[in-house]
Design an enzyme around this catalytic site. Structure first.
Site, PDB file in Angstrom:
ATOM      1  N   ASN A 132       0.814  -1.225   0.000  1.00 11.64           N
ATOM      2  CA  ASN A 132       0.000   0.000   0.000  1.00 11.64           C
ATOM      3  C   ASN A 132       0.847   1.275   0.000  1.00 11.64           C
ATOM      4  O   ASN A 132       1.931   1.251   0.548  1.00 11.64           O
ATOM      5  CB  ASN A 132      -0.890   0.009   1.253  1.00 11.64           C
ATOM      6  CG  ASN A 132      -2.191  -0.730   1.027  1.00 11.64           C
ATOM      7  OD1 ASN A 132      -2.750  -0.681  -0.057  1.00 11.64           O
ATOM      8  ND2 ASN A 132      -2.663  -1.404   2.055  1.00 11.64           N
ATOM      9  N   HIS A 187      -8.014   2.628  -3.856  1.00  7.98           N
ATOM     10  CA  HIS A 187      -8.219   1.768  -2.702  1.00  7.98           C
ATOM     11  C   HIS A 187      -7.824   2.438  -1.383  1.00  7.98           C
ATOM     12  O   HIS A 187      -6.700   2.297  -0.926  1.00  7.98           O
ATOM     13  CB  HIS A 187      -7.376   0.493  -2.948  1.00  7.98           C
ATOM     14  CG  HIS A 187      -7.259  -0.414  -1.782  1.00  7.98           C
ATOM     15  ND1 HIS A 187      -6.155  -0.438  -0.958  1.00  7.98           N
ATOM     16  CD2 HIS A 187      -8.096  -1.353  -1.302  1.00  7.98           C
ATOM     17  CE1 HIS A 187      -6.318  -1.355  -0.029  1.00  7.98           C
ATOM     18  NE2 HIS A 187      -7.489  -1.929  -0.225  1.00  7.98           N
TER      19      HIS A 187
HETATM   20  P1  6V0 Z   1       5.103  -6.901   7.257  1.00  5.69           P
HETATM   21  O1  6V0 Z   1       4.647  -8.066   8.056  1.00  5.69           O
HETATM   22  O2  6V0 Z   1       5.879  -5.831   7.929  1.00  5.69           O
HETATM   23  O3  6V0 Z   1       5.920  -7.473   5.999  1.00  5.69           O
HETATM   24  C1  6V0 Z   1       6.600  -6.669   5.085  1.00  5.69           C
HETATM   25  C2  6V0 Z   1       7.843  -7.417   4.664  1.00  5.69           C
HETATM   26  O4  6V0 Z   1       8.505  -6.662   3.650  1.00  5.69           O
HETATM   27  C3  6V0 Z   1       8.851  -7.617   5.816  1.00  5.69           C
HETATM   28  O5  6V0 Z   1       9.166  -8.986   5.929  1.00  5.69           O
HETATM   29  C4  6V0 Z   1      10.051  -6.799   5.381  1.00  5.69           C
HETATM   30  O6  6V0 Z   1      11.292  -7.352   5.800  1.00  5.69           O
HETATM   31  C5  6V0 Z   1       9.902  -6.845   3.854  1.00  5.69           C
HETATM   32  N1  6V0 Z   1      10.664  -5.808   3.167  1.00  5.69           N
HETATM   33  C6  6V0 Z   1      10.805  -4.505   3.494  1.00  5.69           C
HETATM   34  N2  6V0 Z   1      11.659  -3.903   2.626  1.00  5.69           N
HETATM   35  C7  6V0 Z   1      12.044  -4.855   1.727  1.00  5.69           C
HETATM   36  C8  6V0 Z   1      12.924  -4.859   0.609  1.00  5.69           C
HETATM   37  N3  6V0 Z   1      13.570  -3.748   0.221  1.00  5.69           N
HETATM   38  N4  6V0 Z   1      13.101  -6.018  -0.063  1.00  5.69           N
HETATM   39  C9  6V0 Z   1      12.449  -7.148   0.321  1.00  5.69           C
HETATM   40  N5  6V0 Z   1      11.605  -7.203   1.380  1.00  5.69           N
HETATM   41  C10 6V0 Z   1      11.419  -6.068   2.078  1.00  5.69           C
HETATM   42  O7  6V0 Z   1       3.855  -6.167   6.603  1.00  5.69           O
HETATM   43  P2  6V0 Z   1       2.538  -6.861   6.019  1.00  5.69           P
HETATM   44  O8  6V0 Z   1       2.922  -8.145   5.412  1.00  5.69           O
HETATM   45  O9  6V0 Z   1       1.464  -6.816   7.034  1.00  5.69           O
HETATM   46  O10 6V0 Z   1       2.108  -5.807   4.882  1.00  5.69           O
HETATM   47  C11 6V0 Z   1       2.866  -5.717   3.689  1.00  5.69           C
HETATM   48  C12 6V0 Z   1       2.292  -4.669   2.759  1.00  5.69           C
HETATM   49  O11 6V0 Z   1       1.019  -5.099   2.283  1.00  5.69           O
HETATM   50  C13 6V0 Z   1       2.042  -3.303   3.443  1.00  5.69           C
HETATM   51  O12 6V0 Z   1       2.393  -2.291   2.541  1.00  5.69           O
HETATM   52  C14 6V0 Z   1       0.550  -3.306   3.679  1.00  5.69           C
HETATM   53  O13 6V0 Z   1       0.017  -1.993   3.779  1.00  5.69           O
HETATM   54  C15 6V0 Z   1       0.092  -4.028   2.441  1.00  5.69           C
HETATM   55  N6  6V0 Z   1      -1.262  -4.565   2.510  1.00  5.69           N
HETATM   56  C16 6V0 Z   1      -2.015  -4.391   1.412  1.00  5.69           C
HETATM   57  C17 6V0 Z   1      -3.312  -4.834   1.388  1.00  5.69           C
HETATM   58  C18 6V0 Z   1      -4.139  -4.585   0.153  1.00  5.69           C
HETATM   59  O14 6V0 Z   1      -5.356  -4.811   0.161  1.00  5.69           O
HETATM   60  N7  6V0 Z   1      -3.536  -4.125  -0.940  1.00  5.69           N
HETATM   61  C19 6V0 Z   1      -3.862  -5.522   2.475  1.00  5.69           C
HETATM   62  C20 6V0 Z   1      -3.079  -5.747   3.554  1.00  5.69           C
HETATM   63  C21 6V0 Z   1      -1.714  -5.273   3.664  1.00  5.69           C
END
Ligand code: 6V0
Length: 319
Positions: A132, A187
């Protein structure tokens, strides 16, 4: 030993935190459907190497138990760029109370870096963005990846559309898959649009298929619950991994199986000059076709207002 001639489909997940992990889990459970009669290999990428390797081991156990030949392994960004389909879930989670802008600016740089690190992409790769703000980051991924328009999409309002149908089904006693209604546009809880004007049951406009008192009474409640349920879930458990994990698995199955399902996903809209959610036919090329939705003037104005915000942010990123 007899050899079998099976195709291996490769899906990379970049960012295997809560959402990436749940997406991988859903993909393994649904591997027969997802891999379209072939075998599935999942490549996991994360800059947190310890987390990535732990996810590989945990998810490999799921694959052993399901026992359909799915393999799970750690990979580099470059290997990810050579997969059939790449799911970008890398990002920093937005915590409640944190501004959208703070979380957006961190994710802009993360998504730009990971897409850059994967390039050049396999020429027929499909890139699915989940991080997001998904419309902005899908528009950014499209520009940075230099993949054709049809091959870059984002999860958009797929989840909200499914939730809307599910909640409406409970109210009117008709199965969700017999109700044709979409959440569209940009969204966020305040910008997405419920396309009431085009909603139907069995091809009959909603206004003619259910009593108007029922319709008027349920509209504001459904809009509120569809848009805000994610916040309620995040407040209680910190993330919404399962719903979006199932969305990722469903989109992957539609693309790899060339299924031609119609789904509300974010993809480039020439009329609005950025990516936002409109119903699209999903196939092996990603977006096989956009369905033109005849929105009312008021609905179109709302979509244009939020598209203007996305375009403005894209201009800021380009400078
Ligand atoms: P999380 O559990 O913090 O996972 C994110 C992951 O990304 C972590 O494991 C980080 O180490 C990894 N990461 C960060 N930087 C890098 C990089 N440069 N290279 C590789 N990996 C990296 O977060 P979560 O999984 O809960 O959410 C992830 C993303 O999905 C966020 O941006 C949320 O806002 C988004 N979502 C989007 C939704 C949608 O409907 N589009 C719904 C839910 C979450």
């Amino acid at each position: 030993m007899a050899t079998t001639n099976t195709t291996t489909r490769r899906i990379a997940i970049v960012g295997v935190g809560q959402v990436g992990g749940a997406a991988a889990y859903a993909l393994i459970l649904g591997s027969t459907t997802v891999a379209a009669a072939g075998e599935l290999e999942l490549l996991l990428v994360d800059n947190n190497i310890a987390l990535r390797d732990a996810q590989v081991r945990d998810l490999a156990d799921v694959a052993f138990i399901i026992n359909r030949g799915t393999r799970v392994r750690a990979a580099t960004y470059r290997e990810a760029g050579q997969c059939d389909l790449i799911v970008v879930t890398a990002g920093s989670r937005q915590t409640l109370g944190q501004s959208n802008l703070d979380s957006a600016s961190r994710n802009i740089s993360i998504v730009r870096n990971v897409v850059d690190a994967m390039a050049p992409f396999r020429s027929d790769a499909v890139l699915l963005v989940v991080s997001n703000p998904v419309d902005l980051l899908t528009t950014l991924a499209l520009e940075v990846s230099q993949l054709p328009l049809s091959q870059v999409l984002g999860s958009g309002t797929f989840l909200e559309s499914a939730r809307l149908r599910g909640l409406m089904a409970e109210q009117i006693g008709i199965a969700p898959n017999s109700i044709d209604i979409y959440a569209l546009g940009v969204h966020t809880p305040s910008t997405q649009l419920t396309a009431w004007s085009t909603a139907t049951v069995a091809g009959v406009p909603l206004s003619q298929s259910i009593p108007s008192s029922t319709l008027v009474g349920m509209q504001p409640v459904l809009e509120r619950d569809t848009a805000h349920l994610s916040e309620v879930i995040v407040r209680a458990k910190g993330a919404t991994p399962f719903g979006i994990g199932a969305v990722v698995s469903s989109i992957c199955a539609s693309v790899l199986g060339d299924r031609r399902n119609v789904r509300a996903v974010t993809h480039f809209q020439p009329e609005y000059g950025c990516c936002l959610s409109m119903p699209a036919v999903l196939g092996r090329e990603g977006i096989a076709k956009t369905i033109e939705v005849p929105l009312s003037e008021e609905e179109r104005r709302k979509v244009e207002e939020s598209a203007k915000m996305v375009r403005g942010m894209m201009e800021g990123i380009r400078q």
